[in-house]
Design a protein around this motif. Structure first.
Motif, PDB file in Angstrom:
ATOM      1  N   THR A  79       9.991  -0.130  -0.367  1.00 21.95           N
ATOM      2  CA  THR A  79       9.025   0.966  -0.508  1.00 21.95           C
ATOM      3  C   THR A  79       9.079   1.623  -1.877  1.00 21.95           C
ATOM      4  O   THR A  79       8.130   2.294  -2.272  1.00 21.95           O
ATOM      5  CB  THR A  79       9.236   2.048   0.572  1.00 21.95           C
ATOM      6  OG1 THR A  79      10.602   2.456   0.524  1.00 21.95           O
ATOM      7  CG2 THR A  79       8.894   1.531   1.947  1.00 21.95           C
ATOM      8  N   GLY A  89      -1.167   4.604  -2.358  1.00 20.83           N
ATOM      9  CA  GLY A  89      -0.460   3.619  -3.181  1.00 20.83           C
ATOM     10  C   GLY A  89      -0.630   3.924  -4.667  1.00 20.83           C
ATOM     11  O   GLY A  89       0.317   3.820  -5.443  1.00 20.83           O
ATOM     12  N   MET A 147       0.928  -1.262   2.880  1.00 21.28           N
ATOM     13  CA  MET A 147      -0.333  -0.561   3.167  1.00 21.28           C
ATOM     14  C   MET A 147      -1.514  -1.504   2.990  1.00 21.28           C
ATOM     15  O   MET A 147      -2.488  -1.453   3.749  1.00 21.28           O
ATOM     16  CB  MET A 147      -0.478   0.647   2.239  1.00 21.28           C
ATOM     17  CG  MET A 147       0.610   1.657   2.464  1.00 21.28           C
ATOM     18  SD  MET A 147       0.212   3.260   1.806  1.00 21.28           S
ATOM     19  CE  MET A 147       1.040   3.210   0.246  1.00 21.28           C
ATOM     20  N   ARG A 148      -1.424  -2.370   1.983  1.00 21.85           N
ATOM     21  CA  ARG A 148      -2.486  -3.357   1.758  1.00 21.85           C
ATOM     22  C   ARG A 148      -2.577  -4.297   2.970  1.00 21.85           C
ATOM     23  O   ARG A 148      -3.656  -4.690   3.388  1.00 21.85           O
ATOM     24  CB  ARG A 148      -2.152  -4.111   0.458  1.00 21.85           C
ATOM     25  CG  ARG A 148      -2.934  -5.316   0.126  1.00 21.85           C
ATOM     26  CD  ARG A 148      -4.243  -5.118  -0.613  1.00 21.85           C
ATOM     27  NE  ARG A 148      -4.375  -4.077  -1.604  1.00 21.85           N
ATOM     28  CZ  ARG A 148      -4.360  -4.271  -2.931  1.00 21.85           C
ATOM     29  NH1 ARG A 148      -4.138  -5.459  -3.410  1.00 21.85           N
ATOM     30  NH2 ARG A 148      -4.562  -3.277  -3.760  1.00 21.85           N
ATOM     31  N   LEU A 173      -7.326   3.669   7.660  1.00 20.44           N
ATOM     32  CA  LEU A 173      -5.935   3.893   7.241  1.00 20.44           C
ATOM     33  C   LEU A 173      -5.623   3.115   5.969  1.00 20.44           C
ATOM     34  O   LEU A 173      -4.948   3.597   5.066  1.00 20.44           O
ATOM     35  CB  LEU A 173      -4.972   3.423   8.347  1.00 20.44           C
ATOM     36  CG  LEU A 173      -4.632   4.428   9.425  1.00 20.44           C
ATOM     37  CD1 LEU A 173      -3.680   3.793  10.435  1.00 20.44           C
ATOM     38  CD2 LEU A 173      -3.953   5.654   8.802  1.00 20.44           C
ATOM     39  N   GLY A 174      -6.137   1.876   5.937  1.00 19.78           N
ATOM     40  CA  GLY A 174      -5.897   1.020   4.775  1.00 19.78           C
ATOM     41  C   GLY A 174      -6.510   1.618   3.514  1.00 19.78           C
ATOM     42  O   GLY A 174      -5.894   1.594   2.453  1.00 19.78           O
ATOM     43  N   ILE A 215      -1.970  -3.537   6.093  1.00 15.45           N
ATOM     44  CA  ILE A 215      -2.702  -2.830   7.159  1.00 15.45           C
ATOM     45  C   ILE A 215      -4.201  -2.943   6.915  1.00 15.45           C
ATOM     46  O   ILE A 215      -4.994  -3.236   7.813  1.00 15.45           O
ATOM     47  CB  ILE A 215      -2.288  -1.345   7.199  1.00 15.45           C
ATOM     48  CG1 ILE A 215      -0.838  -1.235   7.657  1.00 15.45           C
ATOM     49  CG2 ILE A 215      -3.215  -0.546   8.131  1.00 15.45           C
ATOM     50  CD1 ILE A 215      -0.315   0.176   7.699  1.00 15.45           C
ATOM     51  N   PHE A 216      -4.621  -2.742   5.662  1.00 13.90           N
ATOM     52  CA  PHE A 216      -6.030  -2.819   5.286  1.00 13.90           C
ATOM     53  C   PHE A 216      -6.594  -4.205   5.606  1.00 13.90           C
ATOM     54  O   PHE A 216      -7.674  -4.350   6.194  1.00 13.90           O
ATOM     55  CB  PHE A 216      -6.150  -2.509   3.791  1.00 13.90           C
ATOM     56  CG  PHE A 216      -7.562  -2.442   3.293  1.00 13.90           C
ATOM     57  CD1 PHE A 216      -8.473  -1.568   3.868  1.00 13.90           C
ATOM     58  CD2 PHE A 216      -7.979  -3.238   2.236  1.00 13.90           C
ATOM     59  CE1 PHE A 216      -9.775  -1.485   3.400  1.00 13.90           C
ATOM     60  CE2 PHE A 216      -9.279  -3.167   1.758  1.00 13.90           C
ATOM     61  CZ  PHE A 216     -10.181  -2.298   2.350  1.00 13.90           C
ATOM     62  N   ALA A 238       3.463  -1.107  -2.777  1.00 16.19           N
ATOM     63  CA  ALA A 238       2.627  -0.489  -1.751  1.00 16.19           C
ATOM     64  C   ALA A 238       2.001  -1.582  -0.885  1.00 16.19           C
ATOM     65  O   ALA A 238       1.036  -1.349  -0.160  1.00 16.19           O
ATOM     66  CB  ALA A 238       1.558   0.369  -2.405  1.00 16.19           C
ATOM     67  N   GLY A 297      -4.444   4.318   2.484  1.00 16.94           N
ATOM     68  CA  GLY A 297      -3.233   3.690   1.950  1.00 16.94           C
ATOM     69  C   GLY A 297      -3.399   3.248   0.510  1.00 16.94           C
ATOM     70  O   GLY A 297      -2.498   3.392  -0.309  1.00 16.94           O
ATOM     71  N   GLU A 298      -4.572   2.709   0.185  1.00 20.42           N
ATOM     72  CA  GLU A 298      -4.813   2.264  -1.193  1.00 20.42           C
ATOM     73  C   GLU A 298      -4.703   3.441  -2.164  1.00 20.42           C
ATOM     74  O   GLU A 298      -4.128   3.320  -3.240  1.00 20.42           O
ATOM     75  CB  GLU A 298      -6.204   1.622  -1.320  1.00 20.42           C
ATOM     76  CG  GLU A 298      -6.319   0.253  -0.650  1.00 20.42           C
ATOM     77  CD  GLU A 298      -5.533  -0.833  -1.397  1.00 20.42           C
ATOM     78  OE1 GLU A 298      -5.549  -0.850  -2.641  1.00 20.42           O
ATOM     79  OE2 GLU A 298      -4.896  -1.656  -0.712  1.00 20.42           O
TER      80      GLU A 298
END
Ligand code: UDP
Ligand code: MG
Length: 331
Positions: free
Chosen positions: A244, A311, A251-252, A303-304, A254-255, A248, A307-308
């Motif tokens: 982490t 990130g 998170m990608r 969420l993704g 998840i997207f 990132a 997340g971007e």
């Protein structure tokens, strides 16, 4: 004596013939181990000096990482009998990475190159000579790499390998089978000091700095005294920190899952419509199925997207140096 050594002729211009080497050793509750390690490390310094590889002013810096046993007292006793053993003591136990950084930043202006190694000497001190030779030939970073792990348990060996693979998949560049046994030139330490992040992962940052580097292989020995300070729980948290603090990518992922589900939605919708029109569906099932799938994937995509952006913030707040100049011809 210096002129007798053929290696010295190979020393690269700009590199001192007999560099001051600082051995940086993090120590957390190492009372049983230090009386064994200290004489061995002093012996390494003697040999470096006798072979003309390093200055007589080379030394060992023990970093007491807030130990609760007599580690600091022992370091004081060693220092009293031989000034080449120096020490700093951290106010609290901060973990190996922070202890290493504290040590490296302390020796930064007081050496030509620093070598970090564990207090239990599982990292073979004999490999230090080759590391110093590589430094004198021009390398800025020399990674100690384990040739085998005969004494590690099956679990430790395999969990470590799984961790390397996972890191690589997630886009974090590390040196395979390298832990914290490494030489860093003064230049590398200067560049390291520009990394302002709190969540530090040296194994990832050193390849990120990217100066001229090489590898020295060694066999990892068993711990001679005391216990490991890295039980499974600490290993898992170090792995999560490593990943982490560098990428990132999760998170990608998840997207991407969200986007794939949106595509699968079309197939699900066709299936639901077929079932609906052929009368195989009980009342309410079709609308429920469509909304569950569609909303589910929409939530993941949303969420993704967040997340971007998180990130991007994550990368920016680190204030990492954007580049590192390795060589200059400006005169
Ligand atoms: N260490 C430290 N702070 C900690 C835990 C460990 O400075 O909170 C030091 C420890 O004294 C040793 C090195 O980090 O010099 C590696 O620890 P250990 O040998 O217990 O780990 P292992 O080799 O079992 O992975
Ligand atoms: Mg160890």
């Amino acid at each position: 004596m210096a002129s007798a050594s053929p290696d010295i002729a190979k020393a690269v211009a700009g590199r001192p013939e007999r560099p001051v080497i600082a051995l940086v050793v993090p120590c957390y509750n190492e009372e049983p181990m230090l009386p064994i390690s200290a004489p061995i490390l002093l012996g390494v310094l003697d040999t470096l000096s006798a072979r003309g590889l390093a200055s007589d002013e080379s030394y060992v810096l023990c970093v007491d990482d807030g130990s609760r046993d007599g580690t600091w007292r022992l370091i004081g006793e060693f220092h009293a009998s031989d000034k080449r053993i120096k020490g700093i003591s951290l106010a609290h136990n901060r973990g190996q990475q922070s202890a290493l950084l504290a040590g490296l930043m302390t020796v930064r202006d007081r050496c030509d190159a620093a070598i970090t190694l564990d207090a239990d000497l599982q990292d073979a001190p004999d490999a230090i000579y080759e590391m110093v030779e590589n430094f004198r030939r021009g390398d800025d970073i020399v990674y100690g790499v384990r040739s085998s792990r005969p004494t590690d348990t099956w679990f430790k060996r395999n969990s470590a390998h799984a961790f390397y693979k996972l890191q690589k998949r997630l886009g974090l560049e590390t040196v395979y089978d390298h832990s914290e046994f490494r030489l860093m030139s003064r230049r590398a330490l200067e560049l390291l000091s520009e990394y302002g992040e709190i969540n530090l992962f040296l194994r990832g940052i050193m390849p990120h700095i990217g100066l001229q580097s090489s590898i020295v292989t060694y066999e990892r020995a068993a711990r001679a005294a005391g216990e490991t300070k890295y039980p499974l729980s600490k290993m898992v948290s170090a792995s999560i920190d490593g990943i982490t603090s560098f990428t990132a990518q999760p998170m990608r992922i998840i997207f991407m899952i969200g986007l794939s589900l949106l595509v699968i939605d079309i197939i699900v919708a066709i299936w639901v419509f077929i079932a609906h029109f052929y009368g195989n569906a009980i009342s309410g099932w079709s609308s429920l199925m469509l909304s569950v799938w569609f909303l589910g994937s929409l939530v993941l995509v949303a969420l993704g997207v967040i997340g971007e952006y998180v990130g991007k913030i994550f990368v920016e707040v680190k204030h990492r140096p954007r580049y590192a100049v390795a060589k200059e011809l400006l005169d």
